[in-house]
Write a protein that holds these residues in place. Structure first.
Motif, PDB file in Angstrom:
ATOM      1  N   ALA A 652       0.820  -1.210   0.000  1.00 52.83           N
ATOM      2  CA  ALA A 652       0.000   0.000   0.000  1.00 52.83           C
ATOM      3  C   ALA A 652       0.855   1.262   0.000  1.00 52.83           C
ATOM      4  N   VAL A 653       1.934   1.262   0.800  1.00 50.74           N
ATOM      5  CA  VAL A 653       2.802   2.443   0.867  1.00 50.74           C
ATOM      6  C   VAL A 653       3.552   2.629  -0.443  1.00 50.74           C
ATOM      7  N   LYS A 654       3.989   1.547  -1.085  1.00 49.31           N
ATOM      8  CA  LYS A 654       4.690   1.650  -2.363  1.00 49.31           C
ATOM      9  C   LYS A 654       3.777   2.252  -3.435  1.00 49.31           C
ATOM     10  N   ALA A 655       2.489   1.809  -3.429  1.00 48.14           N
ATOM     11  CA  ALA A 655       1.545   2.368  -4.401  1.00 48.14           C
ATOM     12  C   ALA A 655       1.343   3.863  -4.153  1.00 48.14           C
ATOM     13  N   LEU A 656       1.267   4.277  -2.872  1.00 48.67           N
ATOM     14  CA  LEU A 656       1.110   5.691  -2.563  1.00 48.67           C
ATOM     15  C   LEU A 656       2.353   6.495  -2.988  1.00 48.67           C
ATOM     16  N   CYS A 657       3.524   5.960  -2.734  1.00 50.54           N
ATOM     17  CA  CYS A 657       4.751   6.674  -3.114  1.00 50.54           C
ATOM     18  C   CYS A 657       4.851   6.853  -4.624  1.00 50.54           C
ATOM     19  N   ASP A 658       4.489   5.852  -5.369  1.00 48.81           N
ATOM     20  CA  ASP A 658       4.492   5.980  -6.826  1.00 48.81           C
ATOM     21  C   ASP A 658       3.510   7.050  -7.287  1.00 48.81           C
ATOM     22  N   ASP A 659       2.377   7.151  -6.587  1.00 49.75           N
ATOM     23  CA  ASP A 659       1.386   8.155  -6.955  1.00 49.75           C
ATOM     24  C   ASP A 659       1.840   9.558  -6.569  1.00 49.75           C
ATOM     25  N   LEU A 660       2.563   9.686  -5.432  1.00 51.32           N
ATOM     26  CA  LEU A 660       3.003  11.008  -4.982  1.00 51.32           C
ATOM     27  C   LEU A 660       4.048  11.617  -5.906  1.00 51.32           C
ATOM     28  N   GLN A 661       4.829  10.810  -6.574  1.00 51.96           N
ATOM     29  CA  GLN A 661       5.898  11.332  -7.433  1.00 51.96           C
ATOM     30  C   GLN A 661       5.389  11.876  -8.757  1.00 51.96           C
ATOM     31  N   GLU A 662       4.112  11.626  -9.080  1.00 48.95           N
ATOM     32  CA  GLU A 662       3.524  12.147 -10.311  1.00 48.95           C
ATOM     33  C   GLU A 662       2.675  13.365  -9.945  1.00 48.95           C
ATOM     34  N   PHE A 663       3.232  14.557 -10.090  1.00 52.04           N
ATOM     35  CA  PHE A 663       2.550  15.782  -9.663  1.00 52.04           C
ATOM     36  C   PHE A 663       1.777  16.382 -10.824  1.00 52.04           C
ATOM     37  N   GLY A 664       0.549  16.879 -10.528  1.00 49.48           N
ATOM     38  CA  GLY A 664      -0.286  17.503 -11.536  1.00 49.48           C
ATOM     39  C   GLY A 664      -0.783  18.856 -11.065  1.00 49.48           C
ATOM     40  N   GLY A 665      -2.067  19.117 -11.313  1.00 46.18           N
ATOM     41  CA  GLY A 665      -2.637  20.390 -10.921  1.00 46.18           C
ATOM     42  C   GLY A 665      -3.172  20.377  -9.504  1.00 46.18           C
ATOM     43  N   LEU A 666      -4.107  21.329  -9.229  1.00 43.83           N
ATOM     44  CA  LEU A 666      -4.665  21.474  -7.894  1.00 43.83           C
ATOM     45  C   LEU A 666      -5.486  20.247  -7.493  1.00 43.83           C
TER      46      LEU A 666
END
Length: 979
Positions: A652-666
């Motif tokens: 679960a934490v690995k999936a969250l970290c992968d998602d956090l590194q992809e930054f978009g808009g607001l």
């Protein structure tokens, strides 16, 4: 009077009216004769004339009354008068006129009759037309009914053809077998005939060879001289060794067969005797060595057994003798005579006995006690079919017994697992002795039925699955220790092992989660506890006392916390849109910093890193200068979260970290922030469970005293009263005393029995649990009691459905349909009793029916009946009113079974109740729910133990008050009767 002359006028006057009216041709011929001949008038003497005239007038008077007579017509009258006048010498009318009038009268009468016939014919025609019209209107309905009848007939014929397909196939197979058997029999007969012919030819040649020639007669001279011829001495026929041996062996075989038949008939084994004799006595008789040896020798003679070891031969003999018991005592031998397998076994046993007795009767009728080869072959075929059916039935019956005994063995093992960690040792030693004795008995029975290897395999597999299931319910698979807590686990363990009170330990665990609660004020502390993953101290201690492996679950408040986090994220989005992003960023960083620091010990390097990086003042300066970056913030979180989480949360934490590194808009930023808060809550839960693992032994040891003190404090403060508890105890006392008076008035139930009765009444009920009916002492177990009630209703509903299906399909009610029961359990547990589509139980009924139909074919009538029954049972279960007779009986049996196990006061009683639990549930029709019922009993047992340890003082006080009140009422009743 002249005999040759014409008839006198008096005679004509007398006889003419009595004659029938002549036809036209007769009248015309008569008139012609009268015209051509002349008649003389002759008057009789006065006395004769008076006499004849008197008769004529009387006759005329009699006939004149007939209005319908043809002689009263005008033509007849004129004709008669003309004839009389002519013969009397008077003037008369013409014969032609009379005949004309008579003909006219006849014609008129015929016309009238024809007119009547025409009118009648017209009426008949009208009625026929009306009937035809009515018939035409009914023809369409008749045709429709005929078509419907034809369709129903075709459908019925199709069903009959489908039903008879298997029977036809079996008949063809039997015919082929019969044909092959007849061919083999003909071949054998041909060989026998050839052997007999060869033997006869051999005897003939031997006879010719051994027969001596007759000596020649003397010469004619000697004969003439009167010499007397000496008689030739008869030489005895001498047999060779082979022939003599064969004859001796044949005689010995005949005598041996005779002795075997007479010995078996001397036993007196008949179906009638089995029916008349007691079942136990007949069982003893069939197990006697004399009966077994005699029957075994006879079966060997009939080639139904072969020379094998003694044990195998006795088993085969007992299987053969069991046919007598099956036919004579089917109720005692078979569990159900209505099952398909039982019916087939009875038919096979009947065929075997008929063939056996027919062969014996024919053998006794023969002088040499010969065995008919055809009957012997048929008997072998019947015996083979019977053994196959008997083995199948015995295997199925034995499998049901084996499953039940294995389940009882596992239940005893579960009891031992729950008491083996007793610190005092007395309870564990008592249970160990009783459990060992019962397990040894069960193990010997299982080995006897299934064999040593299979018995060991079944028991090990069942115990492994039971322990695995219980471990899976207690905690998820994987290491739950947070990585940052591994370094300080020794320090935490030593801290929890100190001699502190349970309240201080629970408060310390709570303050670890909320160190700043006191500074935030009372309202902030209450709000923080509402969304905390750690339950209140009393609930935490109570759950640990009931379940030593209890771990905090995030499910109860997860939705509420997610909703709050979502509201915070939505407010942050609006703040950014309104230009207040800096304030929300500082607040968000402070919130995340506080949650993460609660997972660490002060002074740790990770603690210092997080505290400095997410310092609110530092974040505020960055926002003011415009250098704060959410991309760097999420990157920092992705770098430290894998170091804080437990190995269990790696995915679960690995999936969250992968998602956090992809930054978009607001929008992307707000969504990532929501996911981050959710994962941090899960890490807080893991850390709380880690701390709880260290504090659990001390909390469990002091749980009873802590709960007792907290309950006394609530009573003293007036927060709670004992009103509900007293009412609950009074109702349980009245119910159990009423039952005791009905069974044994001298027996008085103990406090333990009354408590068990009240607890079962509270936990096992069809209606939903009400808040007003829960005693104050069991308030913390409300959720558990609610789930137990739901499980009891679900068990009863599924059991009633399966029992109805077994009865409709004529199956043994003791057979376990575990696969179907498991699928129904999951369907009703997660889908409820009604469908969300149409808000009734029709779709769920179809789903339940499909579960049964997927493994067992259902006829159309059975399917319709079962569908309606399932719908009715689901509706009653959903409404909480079990009115169906089957459900009422099953629910009462379930309640009685749980009460008997919960009422066991000693370890021996509890072990005996657990060892016989499977058999009791199987006889009650709930064989598939041994595991679920065992879980209910285990849960109620643990609740009972914890509750009585914590609130036993108040229970004793309430029991004493109730007993004193009962004695006073009894004394008052006696004094009233005396007065």
């Amino acid at each position: 009077m002249d005999q040759d002359g014409p008839a006198p006028e008096a005679d004509l006057a007398v006889y003419t009216p009595n004659d029938d009216i002549p036809e036209e041709a007769d009248d015309m011929s008569l008139s012609g004769n009268n015209t051509n001949s002349s008649l003389q008038a002759w008057n009789p003497p006065p006395r004769l004339a008076a006499r004849f005239c008197r008769q004529s007038s009387a006759s005329t008077r009699r006939k004149s009354s007939a209005a319908s007579s043809r002689r009263n017509s005008i033509s007849s009258t004129h004709s008669h008068q003309s004839n009389r006048s002519y013969h009397g010498g008077r003037s008369s009318q013409s014969n032609h006129v009379a005949q004309h009038l008579r003909r006219a009268s006849i014609i008129e009468s015929r016309k009238a009759r024809l007119a009547e016939r025409a009118a009648h014919a017209e009426q008949v025609r009208l009625r026929a037309a009306l009937a035809k019209k009515t018939t035409t209107s009914r023809a369409s309905n008749s045709e429709e009914r005929a078509q419907a009848a034809q369709q129903a007939r075709e459908k019925h014929l199709a069903q009959v053809a489908a039903a008879c397909a298997e029977e036809v196939k079996r008949a063809k197979k039997v015919a082929e077998d019969m044909k092959e058997r007849k061919a083999a029999e003909e071949k054998r007969y041909r060989l026998e005939v050839e052997e007999r012919l060869a033997e006869a030819e051999k005897r003939r040649a031997e006879y010719k060879r051994n027969n001596m020639r007759r000596p020649r007669t003397g010469s004619g001279a000697a004969a003439a001289a009167g010499e007397v011829r000496k008689p030739v001495a008869q030489v005895a026929l001498r047999l060779d060794d082979d022939t003599a041996a064969k004859r001796i062996q044949n005689a010995w075989r005949i005598k041996r067969r005779k002795q075997m038949f007479e010995a078996f008939f001397g036993l007196g084994l008949t179906i009638d005797r089995v029916r008349e004799t007691n079942f136990e006595e007949m069982g003893v008789l069939l197990n006697e060595e004399r009966v077994l040896s005699t029957t075994s020798r006879l079966l060997q003679l009939l080639h139904l057994q072969h020379e094998e070891d003694k044990t195998t031969m006795q088993t085969g003999t007992r299987n053969f003798l069991s046919a007598y018991l099956i036919l004579g005592r089917p109720a005692e031998v078979l569990s159900s005579k209505d099952g398909d397998q039982e019916k087939d076994l009875i038919n096979k046993a009947k065929d075997l006995m008929i063939g056996f007795e027919s062969l014996l009767m024919k053998a006794l009728a023969s002088k040499i006690y010969a065995i008919d080869p055809t009957l012997q072959e048929n008997l072998a075929m019947y015996h083979s079919a019977y053994l196959t059916a008997f083995t199948d039935w015995k295997a199925r019956d034995a499998s049901a017994l084996i499953e039940g005994m294995v389940a009882s063995f596992v239940s005893l093992d579960a009891i031992w697992q729950s008491v083996k960690d007793d610190t005092d040792g007395e309870v564990a030693s008592d249970y160990k002795e009783g459990i060992r004795e019962n397990q040894v008995i069960l193990l010997s029975k299982i080995r006897k039925l299934a064999g040593p290897d299979r018995a060991s395999m079944l028991i090990k597999k069942a115990i492994r699955e039971s322990r695995k299931t219980k471990a899976a319910r207690r905690k998820p698979v994987g290491d739950l220790r947070p990585r940052v807590a591994i370094e300080t686990s020794m320090d935490e363990g030593s801290a929890t092992g100190s001699n502190e009170t349970v309240s201080a330990t629970a408060a310390a665990a709570s303050h670890i989660q909320h160190p700043t609660a006191a500074a935030e004020g009372l309202q902030a502390s209450a709000l923080t506890r509402l969304f905390s993953t750690v339950p209140p101290n009393r609930i935490l201690v109570h759950e640990l006392a009931i379940d030593k492996e209890y771990r905090i679950d995030t499910e109860p408040n997860s939705e509420l916390r997610d909703a709050v986090n979502r509201e915070v994220c939505d407010g942050m989005r609006k703040g950014f849109e309104q230009g207040e992003g800096n304030q929300w960023t500082v607040a968000m960083a402070e919130n995340v910093r506080g949650k993460l620091l609660r997972l660490l010990k002060q002074g740790n390097s990770m603690y210092t890193l997080i505290a400095e990086t997410l310092d609110p003042e530092f974040i505020q300066r960055q926002c003011a200068q415009g250098v704060f970056s959410y991309e760097r913030f999420f990157g920092f979180m992705a770098s430290i979260l894998p170091k804080l989480c437990a190995p269990f949360r790696d995915e679960a934490v690995k999936a969250l970290c992968d998602d956090l590194q992809e930054f978009g808009g607001l929008e992307s930023m707000i969504e990532k922030l929501f996911k981050l808060l959710h994962v941090i809550d899960l890490l807080s839960l893991d850390y709380s469970n880690f701390l709880l693992m260290g504090a659990a032994p001390k909390l469990i040891e002091e749980s009873a005293g802590y709960e007792q003190r907290m309950f006394a404090k609530d009573l003293q403060d007036g927060t709670i009263t004992l009103h509900k508890t007293k009412c609950w105890w009074r109702n349980a006392s009245v119910n159990i005393l009423t039952e005791a008076d009905r069974r044994d008035p001298l027996h008085r139930p103990t406090t333990q029995k009354i408590y068990a009765w009240g607890l079962v009444d509270l936990a096992i009920a069809a209606a939903p649990l009400q808040e007003k009916g829960i005693p104050e002492t069991l308030r913390l177990d409300t959720t558990r009691l609610f789930h137990i009630r739901a499980d009891a209703v679900r068990i009863t509903t599924i059991g009633a459905i399966l029992l109805t299906a077994k009865n409709l399909l004529k199956r043994d009610v003791r057979s376990q349909w575990k696969a179907e029961a498991t699928r129904m359990w999951d369907a009703l547990k997660f889908g409820g009793y009604s469908s969300s589509e149409d808000d009734n139980s029709s779709s769920m009924a179809r789903k339940i029916l499909s579960i049964i139909e997927s493994s067992r074919p259902l006829p159309t009538a059975t399917k319709d009946t079962l569908t309606s029954t399932i719908g009715r049972l689901l509706q009653q279960a959903e409404a909480g009113r079990l009115t169906d007779p089957v459900m009422k009986v099953l629910f009462q049996r379930l309640k009685t079974h749980i009460l008997n196990q919960l009422s066991a006061s000693s370890s021996g009683e509890r072990v005996r109740a657990a060892s016989t639990a499977t058999e009791g549930l199987a006889s009650s029709g709930l064989a598939e729910f041994v595991g679920q019922v065992g879980e209910i009993v285990d849960a109620l047992t643990r609740v009972s133990e914890v509750d009585r340890k914590a609130h036993g003082v108040w229970y004793e006080q309430i029991a004493s008050e109730a007993e004193g009140l009962g004695q006073r009422e009894e004394e008052g009743g006696q004094s009233g009767e005396a007065s």
